[in-house]
Write a protein that holds these residues in place. Sequence first.
Motif, PDB file in Angstrom:
ATOM      1  N   MET A  53       0.817  -1.214   0.000  1.00 24.91           N
ATOM      2  CA  MET A  53       0.000   0.000   0.000  1.00 24.91           C
ATOM      3  C   MET A  53       0.850   1.264   0.000  1.00 24.91           C
ATOM      4  O   MET A  53       0.416   2.303  -0.480  1.00 24.91           O
ATOM      5  CB  MET A  53      -0.963  -0.010   1.185  1.00 24.91           C
ATOM      6  CG  MET A  53      -2.052  -1.065   1.029  1.00 24.91           C
ATOM      7  SD  MET A  53      -3.323  -1.000   2.286  1.00 24.91           S
ATOM      8  CE  MET A  53      -2.448  -1.572   3.709  1.00 24.91           C
ATOM      9  N   LEU A  54       2.074   1.157   0.501  1.00 25.21           N
ATOM     10  CA  LEU A  54       2.988   2.297   0.504  1.00 25.21           C
ATOM     11  C   LEU A  54       3.820   2.365  -0.782  1.00 25.21           C
ATOM     12  O   LEU A  54       4.616   3.285  -0.955  1.00 25.21           O
ATOM     13  CB  LEU A  54       3.927   2.215   1.714  1.00 25.21           C
ATOM     14  CG  LEU A  54       3.271   2.323   3.084  1.00 25.21           C
ATOM     15  CD1 LEU A  54       4.292   2.074   4.174  1.00 25.21           C
ATOM     16  CD2 LEU A  54       2.600   3.681   3.248  1.00 25.21           C
ATOM     17  N   GLY A  55       3.655   1.369  -1.645  1.00 25.61           N
ATOM     18  CA  GLY A  55       4.434   1.329  -2.881  1.00 25.61           C
ATOM     19  C   GLY A  55       5.871   0.898  -2.673  1.00 25.61           C
ATOM     20  O   GLY A  55       6.746   1.211  -3.476  1.00 25.61           O
ATOM     21  N   ALA A  56       6.132   0.151  -1.603  1.00 26.12           N
ATOM     22  CA  ALA A  56       7.501  -0.227  -1.250  1.00 26.12           C
ATOM     23  C   ALA A  56       7.682  -1.736  -1.079  1.00 26.12           C
ATOM     24  O   ALA A  56       8.685  -2.174  -0.526  1.00 26.12           O
ATOM     25  CB  ALA A  56       7.904   0.488   0.036  1.00 26.12           C
ATOM     26  N   ALA A  57       6.732  -2.523  -1.538  1.00 23.83           N
ATOM     27  CA  ALA A  57       6.791  -3.976  -1.334  1.00 23.83           C
ATOM     28  C   ALA A  57       7.749  -4.634  -2.320  1.00 23.83           C
ATOM     29  O   ALA A  57       7.834  -4.235  -3.480  1.00 23.83           O
ATOM     30  CB  ALA A  57       5.403  -4.587  -1.495  1.00 23.83           C
ATOM     31  N   PRO A  58       8.451  -5.667  -1.857  1.00 22.77           N
ATOM     32  CA  PRO A  58       9.283  -6.436  -2.786  1.00 22.77           C
ATOM     33  C   PRO A  58       8.401  -7.281  -3.705  1.00 22.77           C
ATOM     34  O   PRO A  58       7.211  -7.485  -3.431  1.00 22.77           O
ATOM     35  CB  PRO A  58      10.121  -7.326  -1.863  1.00 22.77           C
ATOM     36  CG  PRO A  58       9.334  -7.441  -0.611  1.00 22.77           C
ATOM     37  CD  PRO A  58       8.548  -6.168  -0.490  1.00 22.77           C
ATOM     38  N   ASP A  59       8.972  -7.756  -4.795  1.00 20.33           N
ATOM     39  CA  ASP A  59       8.240  -8.630  -5.713  1.00 20.33           C
ATOM     40  C   ASP A  59       7.726  -9.859  -4.976  1.00 20.33           C
ATOM     41  O   ASP A  59       8.329 -10.310  -3.988  1.00 20.33           O
ATOM     42  CB  ASP A  59       9.138  -9.069  -6.866  1.00 20.33           C
ATOM     43  CG  ASP A  59       9.479  -7.923  -7.809  1.00 20.33           C
ATOM     44  OD1 ASP A  59       8.701  -6.950  -7.864  1.00 20.33           O
ATOM     45  OD2 ASP A  59      10.517  -8.017  -8.481  1.00 20.33           O
ATOM     46  N   LEU A  60       6.632 -10.402  -5.475  1.00 20.58           N
ATOM     47  CA  LEU A  60       5.999 -11.553  -4.814  1.00 20.58           C
ATOM     48  C   LEU A  60       6.930 -12.750  -4.695  1.00 20.58           C
ATOM     49  O   LEU A  60       6.932 -13.430  -3.674  1.00 20.58           O
ATOM     50  CB  LEU A  60       4.734 -11.955  -5.570  1.00 20.58           C
ATOM     51  CG  LEU A  60       3.630 -10.910  -5.615  1.00 20.58           C
ATOM     52  CD1 LEU A  60       2.422 -11.459  -6.358  1.00 20.58           C
ATOM     53  CD2 LEU A  60       3.242 -10.457  -4.228  1.00 20.58           C
ATOM     54  N   ASP A  61       7.707 -13.032  -5.743  1.00 23.34           N
ATOM     55  CA  ASP A  61       8.589 -14.204  -5.678  1.00 23.34           C
ATOM     56  C   ASP A  61       9.719 -14.008  -4.670  1.00 23.34           C
ATOM     57  O   ASP A  61      10.281 -14.980  -4.177  1.00 23.34           O
ATOM     58  CB  ASP A  61       9.137 -14.562  -7.061  1.00 23.34           C
ATOM     59  CG  ASP A  61       9.909 -13.430  -7.716  1.00 23.34           C
ATOM     60  OD1 ASP A  61       9.682 -12.259  -7.361  1.00 23.34           O
ATOM     61  OD2 ASP A  61      10.732 -13.719  -8.595  1.00 23.34           O
ATOM     62  N   VAL A  62      10.024 -12.773  -4.328  1.00 20.70           N
ATOM     63  CA  VAL A  62      11.026 -12.480  -3.302  1.00 20.70           C
ATOM     64  C   VAL A  62      10.384 -12.552  -1.917  1.00 20.70           C
ATOM     65  O   VAL A  62      10.976 -13.091  -0.977  1.00 20.70           O
ATOM     66  CB  VAL A  62      11.645 -11.086  -3.531  1.00 20.70           C
ATOM     67  CG1 VAL A  62      12.547 -10.681  -2.381  1.00 20.70           C
ATOM     68  CG2 VAL A  62      12.390 -11.047  -4.854  1.00 20.70           C
TER      69      VAL A  62
END
Length: 86
Positions: A53-62
């Motif tokens: 939601m903050l635009g700072a998430a790592p990729d799903l596979d990571v």
Amino acid sequence: MDFDDQLRRYFGTADLAAIPPAALDAGAERMRVDLGLEQDRARRFALWAVLHMLGAAPDLDVAFENAADREAARNFMDLTAPPREE
């Protein structure tokens, strides 16, 4: 893990509008570190969701080793996406 509790823990306030940009970046970095260390799947998902939601998430596979967790994250992304203009 309550959303307001996460905001207070990582940013010092539950009011997103009151967080200066530098503090937002620093808090998101602490969240990414905790995400990497967290072993509990539900807590990992909660951390990832706030980061998303903050635009700072790592990729799903990571972020998620488990395929079911990646699928849940994709569903969350779909549910929280802004409506498309037609």
